[in-house]
Design a protein around this motif. Structure first.
Motif, short mmCIF file in Angstrom:
data_model
loop_
_atom_site.label_atom_id
_atom_site.label_comp_id
_atom_site.label_asym_id
_atom_site.label_seq_id
_atom_site.Cartn_x
_atom_site.Cartn_y
_atom_site.Cartn_z
N GLY A 64 -9.36 -0.58 -7.84
CA GLY A 64 -10.00 -1.31 -6.74
C GLY A 64 -9.65 -0.63 -5.43
N ILE A 65 -9.06 -1.38 -4.51
CA ILE A 65 -8.59 -0.79 -3.24
C ILE A 65 -7.17 -1.30 -3.00
N GLY A 66 -6.32 -0.41 -2.57
CA GLY A 66 -4.92 -0.73 -2.32
C GLY A 66 -4.12 0.54 -2.47
N CYS A 67 -2.83 0.49 -2.17
CA CYS A 67 -2.00 1.68 -2.41
C CYS A 67 -2.11 2.09 -3.87
N SER A 68 -1.86 1.11 -4.76
CA SER A 68 -1.88 1.40 -6.20
C SER A 68 -3.24 1.92 -6.66
N SER A 69 -4.28 1.48 -5.99
CA SER A 69 -5.63 1.86 -6.42
C SER A 69 -5.98 3.30 -6.08
N LEU A 83 -14.12 -1.00 -5.25
CA LEU A 83 -14.02 -1.99 -4.17
C LEU A 83 -12.84 -2.91 -4.46
N HIS A 84 -12.27 -3.45 -3.39
CA HIS A 84 -11.13 -4.35 -3.55
C HIS A 84 -11.50 -5.52 -4.48
N GLY A 85 -10.74 -5.68 -5.54
CA GLY A 85 -10.96 -6.79 -6.46
C GLY A 85 -12.02 -6.55 -7.52
N MET A 107 -4.76 -1.96 -10.95
CA MET A 107 -4.99 -2.94 -9.87
C MET A 107 -3.67 -3.31 -9.21
N GLY A 108 -3.76 -3.69 -7.93
CA GLY A 108 -2.62 -4.29 -7.25
C GLY A 108 -2.66 -5.80 -7.44
N ASP A 109 -1.61 -6.48 -6.95
CA ASP A 109 -1.55 -7.94 -7.11
C ASP A 109 -2.60 -8.63 -6.25
N GLY A 110 -2.91 -8.05 -5.08
CA GLY A 110 -4.00 -8.61 -4.29
C GLY A 110 -5.31 -8.41 -5.01
N ASP A 111 -5.51 -7.20 -5.45
CA ASP A 111 -6.71 -6.81 -6.19
C ASP A 111 -7.00 -7.72 -7.38
N CYS A 112 -5.98 -7.90 -8.21
CA CYS A 112 -6.15 -8.59 -9.49
C CYS A 112 -6.05 -10.11 -9.33
N ASP A 136 2.45 -4.70 -9.55
CA ASP A 136 2.75 -5.91 -8.78
C ASP A 136 3.95 -5.67 -7.86
N ASN A 137 3.67 -5.42 -6.59
CA ASN A 137 4.74 -5.27 -5.59
C ASN A 137 4.84 -6.51 -4.72
N ALA A 138 4.11 -7.56 -5.10
CA ALA A 138 4.21 -8.87 -4.45
C ALA A 138 3.82 -8.84 -2.97
N ILE A 139 2.92 -7.94 -2.63
CA ILE A 139 2.52 -7.82 -1.21
C ILE A 139 1.18 -7.07 -1.14
N TYR A 140 0.46 -7.29 -0.06
CA TYR A 140 -0.66 -6.39 0.22
C TYR A 140 -0.05 -5.18 0.92
N GLY A 141 0.12 -4.09 0.18
CA GLY A 141 0.81 -2.92 0.70
C GLY A 141 -0.07 -2.11 1.66
N LEU A 142 -1.24 -1.76 1.19
CA LEU A 142 -2.08 -0.84 1.97
C LEU A 142 -2.43 -1.40 3.34
N THR A 143 -2.69 -2.70 3.38
CA THR A 143 -3.08 -3.31 4.65
C THR A 143 -1.87 -3.81 5.45
N LYS A 144 -0.70 -3.40 5.01
CA LYS A 144 0.54 -3.50 5.77
C LYS A 144 1.09 -4.91 5.92
#
Ligand SMILES: Cc1ncc(C[n+]2csc(CCOP(=O)(O)OP(=O)(O)O)c2C)c(N)n1
Ligand code: SF4
Ligand SMILES: [Mg+2]
Length: 318
Positions: A64-69, A83-85, A107-112, A136-144
């Motif tokens: 999706g979108i994110g650091c992990s993505s 796309l995110h999600g 996916m990231g945790d926000g994504d999933c 799962d880093n328990a945060i929206y990483g990319l968007t800070k």
């Protein structure tokens, strides 16, 4: 391909004769922060692909979108940074059209668990043959630094500076609560031996293999896994002949829980606990029907289709 001129798609050697090593699966240089747990996941995944001798041209990473993505950029396979999600709908489409491909989803945790939660639930139920990694880093990483569904209660972020208001969503119990769930595991990127074995077990599962990977983000959530990283006695490892092999963990992880991963009720009970971290295979059901198979039944007439549909519905009737 090491040491030769073979490119991703045009290797002169017959497939069976190709010799691929970990470096052959490495894409662009990873731009994650130093110490980010995503690096460890990337290394394990590249090693898995090399060990399984997966053909890069028949392997697909969807995110999706994110650091992990950013993951697909760092693999020398096909990839779709979406796309995110929306990683799962894309992956579902790919697998339906190209069942011959090995499809991995990152996916990231926000994504999933946030914007993509609806897709996650239905993709679990569809049980298509995908290897699905939740970093799962328990945060929206990319968007800070925004609170995500898995942020621990009380943990301060930019969006909830006085601490997250709600108890976090538990991705394991959510996944285990979906009908037709077929594989749920948890591992941690700082335990590479367990991470690798979990990825391998997930890859070999025929169905929707959901792996939650606890992932450190030293920038935004540096403290949340600190206790578990420093003190292995706070971690419990699920063990069983049919589970994730844990012999390599040796004496470093003394706390073991014997759990038969065919036991769904037991898996739910073990997953509910939040005062410690449990790693291992919570649940597996290799016989759960897969959408790509039920959809592809060789029926032609309307009558035949109705009979198959009835039989399928009856199978799920209480
Ligand atoms: C539809 C949409 N909504 C919001 C965003 C902004 N956005 C990009 S990544 C992200 C969150 C990423 O967090 P997570 O999925 O946990 O991945 P991480 O960066 O932590 O690996 C958000 C909110 C977006 N790109 N698209
Ligand atoms: S912000 Fe966190 S999750 Fe993103 S790359 Fe840096 S350490 Fe990794
Ligand atoms: Mg995240």
């Amino acid at each position: 391909m090491s040491g030769s001129d073979c490119s991703l798609l045009d290797c002169g050697a017959p497939e069976a004769d190709r010799v691929l090593d970990v470096g052959d699966y490495a894409g662009g240089a990873a731009r994650w922060c130093p110490g980010c747990g995503d690096h460890s996941v990337l290394s394990s995944v590249q090693r898995l692909l090399a060990d399984e001798r997966l053909a890069p041209e028949r392997t697909m990473f969807v995110s999706g979108i994110g650091c992990s993505s950013r993951f697909p950029h760092y693999m020398r396979t096909y990839g779709f940074h979406g796309l995110h999600g929306r990683a799962l709908p894309v992956a579902t489409g790919v697998k339906l059209e190209r069942p011959d491909l090995d499809v991995f989803v990152v996916m990231g945790d926000g994504d999933c668990c946030s914007i993509g939660a609806g897709h996650w639930i239905h993709a679990t139920r569809y049980n298509m043959d995908l290897t699905v990694l939740l970093l799962d880093n328990a945060i929206y990483g990319l968007t800070k630094d925004q609170t995500s569904p898995t942020t621990p209660q009380g943990f301060a972020t930019k969006t909830q500076p006085r601490g997250s208001w709600l108890p976090p969503l538990n991705p394991l119990t959510v996944a285990l609560g979906v009908s037709n769930v077929s594989f749920v595991a948890q591992t941690a990127e700082w335990v590479p031996a367990h991470l690798y074995e979990t990825l391998k077990r997930a890859y070999h599962h025929k169905g929707f293999a959901f792996v939650r990977i606890l992932q450190r983000c030293p920038v935004w959530t540096p403290t949340i896994f600190q206790k578990a990283v420093k003190d292995a006695t706070t971690v419990e490892v699920l063990v069983h002949d049919d589970g994730v092999p844990a012999a390599e963990l040796g004496r470093s992880f003394p706390n073991r829980v014997v759990h038969d991963p065919r036991d769904l009720d037991g898996a739910r009970r073990l997953a509910e606990v939040t005062d410690r971290i449990r790693l291992g295979l919570f649940y597996v059901n290799p016989d759960a029907p897969r959408y790509e198979e039920t959809r592809a039944l060789p029926v032609h007439t309307v009558g035949e289709r109705m009979r198959v549909l009835d039989a399928e519905l009856d199978r799920h009737a209480v």
